[in-house]
Write a protein that holds these residues in place. Structure first.
Motif, PDB file in Angstrom:
ATOM      1  N   MET A   1     -43.247  -3.869  90.534  1.00  0.00           N
ATOM      2  CA  MET A   1     -42.400  -4.548  89.548  1.00  0.00           C
ATOM      3  C   MET A   1     -42.418  -3.766  88.235  1.00  0.00           C
ATOM      4  O   MET A   1     -43.444  -3.239  87.833  1.00  0.00           O
ATOM      5  CB  MET A   1     -42.883  -5.979  89.324  1.00  0.00           C
ATOM      6  CG  MET A   1     -42.061  -6.755  88.312  1.00  0.00           C
ATOM      7  SD  MET A   1     -42.577  -8.483  88.133  1.00  0.00           S
ATOM      8  CE  MET A   1     -42.058  -9.126  89.714  1.00  0.00           C
ATOM      9  N   SER A   2     -41.267  -3.686  87.571  1.00  0.00           N
ATOM     10  CA  SER A   2     -41.173  -2.958  86.314  1.00  0.00           C
ATOM     11  C   SER A   2     -41.967  -3.662  85.228  1.00  0.00           C
ATOM     12  O   SER A   2     -41.967  -4.890  85.131  1.00  0.00           O
ATOM     13  CB  SER A   2     -39.707  -2.840  85.885  1.00  0.00           C
ATOM     14  OG  SER A   2     -38.953  -2.169  86.858  1.00  0.00           O
ATOM     15  N   ALA A   3     -42.647  -2.872  84.402  1.00  0.00           N
ATOM     16  CA  ALA A   3     -43.442  -3.440  83.322  1.00  0.00           C
ATOM     17  C   ALA A   3     -42.546  -3.869  82.169  1.00  0.00           C
ATOM     18  O   ALA A   3     -41.528  -3.230  81.872  1.00  0.00           O
ATOM     19  CB  ALA A   3     -44.457  -2.419  82.838  1.00  0.00           C
ATOM     20  N   MET A   4     -42.905  -4.955  81.510  1.00  0.00           N
ATOM     21  CA  MET A   4     -42.190  -5.432  80.334  1.00  0.00           C
ATOM     22  C   MET A   4     -42.810  -4.795  79.099  1.00  0.00           C
ATOM     23  O   MET A   4     -44.027  -4.831  78.924  1.00  0.00           O
ATOM     24  CB  MET A   4     -42.277  -6.962  80.249  1.00  0.00           C
ATOM     25  CG  MET A   4     -41.534  -7.573  79.076  1.00  0.00           C
ATOM     26  SD  MET A   4     -41.696  -9.378  79.058  1.00  0.00           S
ATOM     27  CE  MET A   4     -43.423  -9.546  78.522  1.00  0.00           C
ATOM     28  N   LEU A   5     -41.982  -4.203  78.248  1.00  0.00           N
ATOM     29  CA  LEU A   5     -42.441  -3.491  77.063  1.00  0.00           C
ATOM     30  C   LEU A   5     -41.929  -4.183  75.805  1.00  0.00           C
ATOM     31  O   LEU A   5     -40.847  -4.762  75.798  1.00  0.00           O
ATOM     32  CB  LEU A   5     -41.942  -2.042  77.081  1.00  0.00           C
ATOM     33  CG  LEU A   5     -42.230  -1.222  78.343  1.00  0.00           C
ATOM     34  CD1 LEU A   5     -41.495   0.107  78.278  1.00  0.00           C
ATOM     35  CD2 LEU A   5     -43.728  -1.011  78.508  1.00  0.00           C
ATOM     36  N   GLN A   6     -42.708  -4.120  74.740  1.00  0.00           N
ATOM     37  CA  GLN A   6     -42.247  -4.575  73.436  1.00  0.00           C
ATOM     38  C   GLN A   6     -41.392  -3.474  72.805  1.00  0.00           C
ATOM     39  O   GLN A   6     -41.710  -2.292  72.908  1.00  0.00           O
ATOM     40  CB  GLN A   6     -43.437  -4.902  72.527  1.00  0.00           C
ATOM     41  CG  GLN A   6     -44.356  -5.981  73.058  1.00  0.00           C
ATOM     42  CD  GLN A   6     -43.738  -7.360  73.001  1.00  0.00           C
ATOM     43  OE1 GLN A   6     -42.892  -7.638  72.156  1.00  0.00           O
ATOM     44  NE2 GLN A   6     -44.158  -8.245  73.904  1.00  0.00           N
ATOM     45  N   HIS A   7     -40.305  -3.867  72.160  1.00  0.00           N
ATOM     46  CA  HIS A   7     -39.392  -2.881  71.586  1.00  0.00           C
ATOM     47  C   HIS A   7     -38.762  -3.475  70.328  1.00  0.00           C
ATOM     48  O   HIS A   7     -38.560  -4.692  70.246  1.00  0.00           O
ATOM     49  CB  HIS A   7     -38.301  -2.526  72.606  1.00  0.00           C
ATOM     50  CG  HIS A   7     -37.324  -1.499  72.128  1.00  0.00           C
ATOM     51  ND1 HIS A   7     -37.608  -0.148  72.100  1.00  0.00           N
ATOM     52  CD2 HIS A   7     -36.056  -1.630  71.653  1.00  0.00           C
ATOM     53  CE1 HIS A   7     -36.560   0.511  71.642  1.00  0.00           C
ATOM     54  NE2 HIS A   7     -35.609  -0.362  71.357  1.00  0.00           N
ATOM     55  N   GLU A   8     -38.456  -2.655  69.358  1.00  0.00           N
ATOM     56  CA  GLU A   8     -37.774  -3.103  68.153  1.00  0.00           C
ATOM     57  C   GLU A   8     -36.381  -2.495  68.090  1.00  0.00           C
ATOM     58  O   GLU A   8     -36.227  -1.279  68.174  1.00  0.00           O
ATOM     59  CB  GLU A   8     -38.562  -2.735  66.894  1.00  0.00           C
ATOM     60  CG  GLU A   8     -39.782  -3.605  66.648  1.00  0.00           C
ATOM     61  CD  GLU A   8     -40.361  -3.412  65.255  1.00  0.00           C
ATOM     62  OE1 GLU A   8     -40.104  -2.343  64.645  1.00  0.00           O
ATOM     63  OE2 GLU A   8     -41.056  -4.319  64.766  1.00  0.00           O
ATOM     64  N   ILE A   9     -35.381  -3.348  67.944  1.00  0.00           N
ATOM     65  CA  ILE A   9     -34.002  -2.905  67.774  1.00  0.00           C
ATOM     66  C   ILE A   9     -33.762  -2.679  66.284  1.00  0.00           C
ATOM     67  O   ILE A   9     -34.051  -3.553  65.461  1.00  0.00           O
ATOM     68  CB  ILE A   9     -33.018  -3.967  68.300  1.00  0.00           C
ATOM     69  CG1 ILE A   9     -33.258  -4.229  69.788  1.00  0.00           C
ATOM     70  CG2 ILE A   9     -31.573  -3.536  68.051  1.00  0.00           C
ATOM     71  CD1 ILE A   9     -32.513  -5.449  70.308  1.00  0.00           C
ATOM     72  N   GLN A  10     -33.245  -1.529  65.946  1.00  0.00           N
ATOM     73  CA  GLN A  10     -32.959  -1.232  64.546  1.00  0.00           C
ATOM     74  C   GLN A  10     -31.596  -1.795  64.174  1.00  0.00           C
ATOM     75  O   GLN A  10     -30.587  -1.483  64.803  1.00  0.00           O
ATOM     76  CB  GLN A  10     -33.002   0.278  64.300  1.00  0.00           C
ATOM     77  CG  GLN A  10     -34.343   0.909  64.625  1.00  0.00           C
ATOM     78  CD  GLN A  10     -35.505   0.224  63.906  1.00  0.00           C
ATOM     79  OE1 GLN A  10     -35.451  -0.014  62.693  1.00  0.00           O
ATOM     80  NE2 GLN A  10     -36.561  -0.090  64.657  1.00  0.00           N
ATOM     81  N   THR A  11     -31.568  -2.673  63.165  1.00  0.00           N
ATOM     82  CA  THR A  11     -30.328  -3.294  62.722  1.00  0.00           C
ATOM     83  C   THR A  11     -30.203  -3.142  61.213  1.00  0.00           C
ATOM     84  O   THR A  11     -31.154  -2.800  60.519  1.00  0.00           O
ATOM     85  CB  THR A  11     -30.290  -4.797  63.078  1.00  0.00           C
ATOM     86  OG1 THR A  11     -31.062  -5.534  62.123  1.00  0.00           O
ATOM     87  CG2 THR A  11     -30.849  -5.061  64.472  1.00  0.00           C
ATOM     88  N   SER A  12     -29.013  -3.469  60.704  1.00  0.00           N
ATOM     89  CA  SER A  12     -28.786  -3.398  59.253  1.00  0.00           C
ATOM     90  C   SER A  12     -29.589  -4.450  58.512  1.00  0.00           C
ATOM     91  O   SER A  12     -29.769  -4.358  57.298  1.00  0.00           O
ATOM     92  CB  SER A  12     -27.296  -3.564  58.949  1.00  0.00           C
ATOM     93  OG  SER A  12     -26.841  -4.821  59.413  1.00  0.00           O
TER      94      SER A  12
END
Length: 249
Positions: A1-12
């Motif tokens: 199963m694919s691992a779940m990663l924390q990620h930050e989306i860059q927004t204005s």
């Protein structure tokens, strides 16, 4: 199963927390899918569906839209929590969501996912459940207006669609809409209005519209309050078939 990663989306408006799944064993670049939450947030159910999509070979990004609220809330339904016990809280949170900002965040998520190394440029689709089904539709319209259309759209019983139908002409990407015929929140009269608008009276061959007899709202959610096993299985098979056709992994 694919691992779940924390990620930050860059927004204005600053970074937005999100969850990211990358397909295991993929060689070369893969298509991406931005997944939009139901009113319960990025619940265990939504996360499981994200993992399912990653297993099909897609890079999947799910923005935590409730992180914009004060105080920030990543999810109100976690494993073992009955939806009816938190329904009023979930409705309150959904009501506090800044819809226009959520659309902008969805566009930022598309851009962010498309820039990730493993993802094919211009091959980012949108998929949403309930509240997220309407939001995905709105983001698809906004993306097309901005000259960077989504590769595809999958909307599960989009609860906001009845008030978004004026955007239908802008959503030109291949689309799949699924509804249950016994939806208490979106009665069949409204469902037929949605079908007429998104298919342009049946003339848009790139739009698939699927009805599931006897299924209510949120029928894909495995919680017994909502779950309709036959409809869930059929709709997910339709989703896989549609994605394999218009956005092969």
């Amino acid at each position: 199963m694919s691992a779940m990663l924390q990620h930050e989306i860059q927004t204005s408006k600053g970074p937005l927390p999100s969850l990211l799944w990358l397909p295991q064993g993929a060689t070369g670049r893969v298509p991406g899918i931005v997944v939009f939450q139901e009113i319960y947030g990025l619940s265990s159910y939504v996360r499981a569906r994200c993992a399912d999509l990653a297993q099909l070979g897609y890079a999947v990004l799910a923005p935590q839209l409730y992180a914009r609220l004060d105080p920030p809330v990543a999810a109100v339904q976690e494993a073992g929590v009955e939806p009816q016990a938190v329904l009023s809280e979930a409705l309150q949170l959904a009501g506090q969501l800044d819809w226009d900002q959520a659309v902008k965040d969805g566009l930022s998520a598309m851009t962010d996912l498309g820039r990730l190394g493993p993802v094919k440029k211009k091959k980012v689709a949108l998929l949403g459940f309930c509240m997220g089904g309407g939001l995905a539709f709105n983001v698809a319209a906004a993306a097309a207006s901005a000259g960077r259309p989504a590769a595809a759209l999958v909307s599960y019983y989009g609860s906001a669609l009845p008030r978004l139908l004026d955007l239908a002409p802008q959503v030109e990407c291949p689309s799949l809409h699924v509804f249950g015929t016994d939806d208490d929140y979106i009665p069949m009269e409204q469902v037929e209005r949605i079908r007429e608008a998104v298919t342009d009276g049946g003339t848009r061959e790139q739009v698939r519209f699927e009805l599931h007899p006897g299924a209510g709202h949120a029928f894909d959610n495995p919680n017994p309050t909502f779950f309709h096993e036959e409809a869930s299985r059929a709709a997910w098979a339709q989703t896989q078939e549609f994605l394999a056709e218009v956005l092969p992994a």
